[in-house]
Design a protein around this motif. Structure first.
Motif, mmCIF file in Angstrom:
data_model
loop_
_atom_site.group_PDB
_atom_site.id
_atom_site.type_symbol
_atom_site.label_atom_id
_atom_site.label_comp_id
_atom_site.label_asym_id
_atom_site.label_seq_id
_atom_site.Cartn_x
_atom_site.Cartn_y
_atom_site.Cartn_z
ATOM 1 N N SER A 53 33.794 31.254 41.909
ATOM 2 C CA SER A 53 34.287 31.684 40.595
ATOM 3 C C SER A 53 33.332 32.694 39.972
ATOM 4 C CB SER A 53 34.446 30.475 39.663
ATOM 5 O OG SER A 53 35.403 29.568 40.167
ATOM 6 N N ARG A 58 39.163 35.245 44.349
ATOM 7 C CA ARG A 58 40.444 34.609 44.023
ATOM 8 C C ARG A 58 40.581 33.262 44.730
ATOM 9 N NH1 ARG A 58 44.466 39.806 44.946
ATOM 10 N NH2 ARG A 58 43.849 41.006 43.088
ATOM 11 N N TYR A 59 41.407 32.431 44.143
ATOM 12 C CA TYR A 59 41.706 31.113 44.715
ATOM 13 C C TYR A 59 40.420 30.319 44.983
ATOM 14 C CZ TYR A 59 45.625 34.197 45.863
ATOM 15 O OH TYR A 59 46.620 35.145 45.806
ATOM 16 N N SER A 60 39.476 30.431 44.060
ATOM 17 C CA SER A 60 38.155 29.834 44.293
ATOM 18 C C SER A 60 38.232 28.323 44.519
ATOM 19 C CB SER A 60 37.218 30.146 43.124
ATOM 20 O OG SER A 60 37.766 29.692 41.901
ATOM 21 N N SER A 89 38.326 37.925 50.208
ATOM 22 C CA SER A 89 37.479 38.866 49.463
ATOM 23 C C SER A 89 37.774 40.314 49.833
ATOM 24 C CB SER A 89 35.999 38.566 49.741
ATOM 25 O OG SER A 89 35.690 37.228 49.440
ATOM 26 N N GLN A 92 40.914 42.102 47.826
ATOM 27 C CA GLN A 92 40.969 41.973 46.374
ATOM 28 C C GLN A 92 39.955 42.931 45.752
ATOM 29 O OE1 GLN A 92 39.142 37.807 45.699
ATOM 30 N NE2 GLN A 92 38.097 39.118 44.222
ATOM 31 N N ASN A 94 36.903 43.683 42.984
ATOM 32 C CA ASN A 94 35.784 42.884 42.490
ATOM 33 C C ASN A 94 35.105 43.621 41.346
ATOM 34 O OD1 ASN A 94 33.112 44.295 43.661
ATOM 35 N ND2 ASN A 94 34.730 44.436 45.211
#
Length: 218
Positions: A53, A58-60, A89, A92, A94
């Motif tokens: 997080s 995402r989707y941590s 990763s 996506q 960042n």
């Protein structure tokens, strides 16, 4: 049915009580091992949720659950988890401004270091606490079991060590004509997973607090 069961039931009267005690203690060892695994799972999920997080992955939480589940499958589990972190990763954006491939490598690198710490410090300590064996002995047993039995050996090394310790102590005391159960480390009734986890988590927090106090003094 009862007569046949009685005919084929092998008992050694002089050792029958010892067998019952031994079976009871071994059962508690393996129950403690399962509790330890659940504690490690929970701790891993918390740590990974925070880390992923913080890095904006995402989707941590789902990935953290995968990280926890990977603890149950040595070698293969972490590899699958690392690959998944990298792929998520990679596709996506960042907020660090890194190139996707760089960000993916950073995430995987953090995961590698985290798993290294979990494997060498957290897991042995947890298993040491729940199985009443020295963490260094757990680590050595993991290395030996890994070379002999692969990932199954890694997974089961801690309870096997505790079982071997119990049996060897019993045999040694019998050979020395001593009471095998007097003063022997036995396992109490299992404490709830929640209490055990809270105890371990508080210990981790106390270590951080102690470190902060040391830093302030210096």
């Amino acid at each position: 049915g009862g007569v046949r069961e009685h005919m084929f039931k092998l008992t050694i009267p002089a050792y029958e009580e010892d067998f019952k005690k031994m079976g009871n203690q071994i059962s508690k060892i393996w129950n403690a091992f399962l509790r330890g695994q659940l504690i490690i799972f929970g701790f891993t999920v918390i740590i990974y949720t925070i880390l992923l997080s913080a890095m904006g992955v995402r989707y941590s939480f789902l990935l953290a659950l995968l990280a926890g589940a990977a603890r149950f499958v040595p070698y293969v589990g972490p590899f699958v988890a690392w690959t998944t972190y990298g792929l998520v990763s990679l596709f996506q954006t960042n907020y660090f401004g890194f190139q996707p491939i760089v960000f993916a490598l950073v995430v995987v690198g953090v995961a590698l270091v985290t798993d290294l710490l979990l494997d060498n410090f957290v897991s042995p300590r947890v298993m040491s606490d729940v199985l009443k064996v020295h963490p260094a002995a757990v680590l050595v047993m993991v290395l030996i079991s890994a070379s002999l039995f692969g990932f199954i050996g890694v997974l089961l090394s801690a309870p096997l060590l505790a079982t071997m310790q119990l049996i060897s102590t019993y045999v040694f005391r019998k050979l020395m004509d001593q009471d095998p159960w007097e003063g022997l480390q036995t396992f109490p009734p299992p404490v709830s997973i929640k209490i055990t986890f809270e105890k371990f988590w508080n210990r981790i927090l106390s270590l951080f607090k102690r470190k902060k106090k040391t830093d302030k003094k210096s």
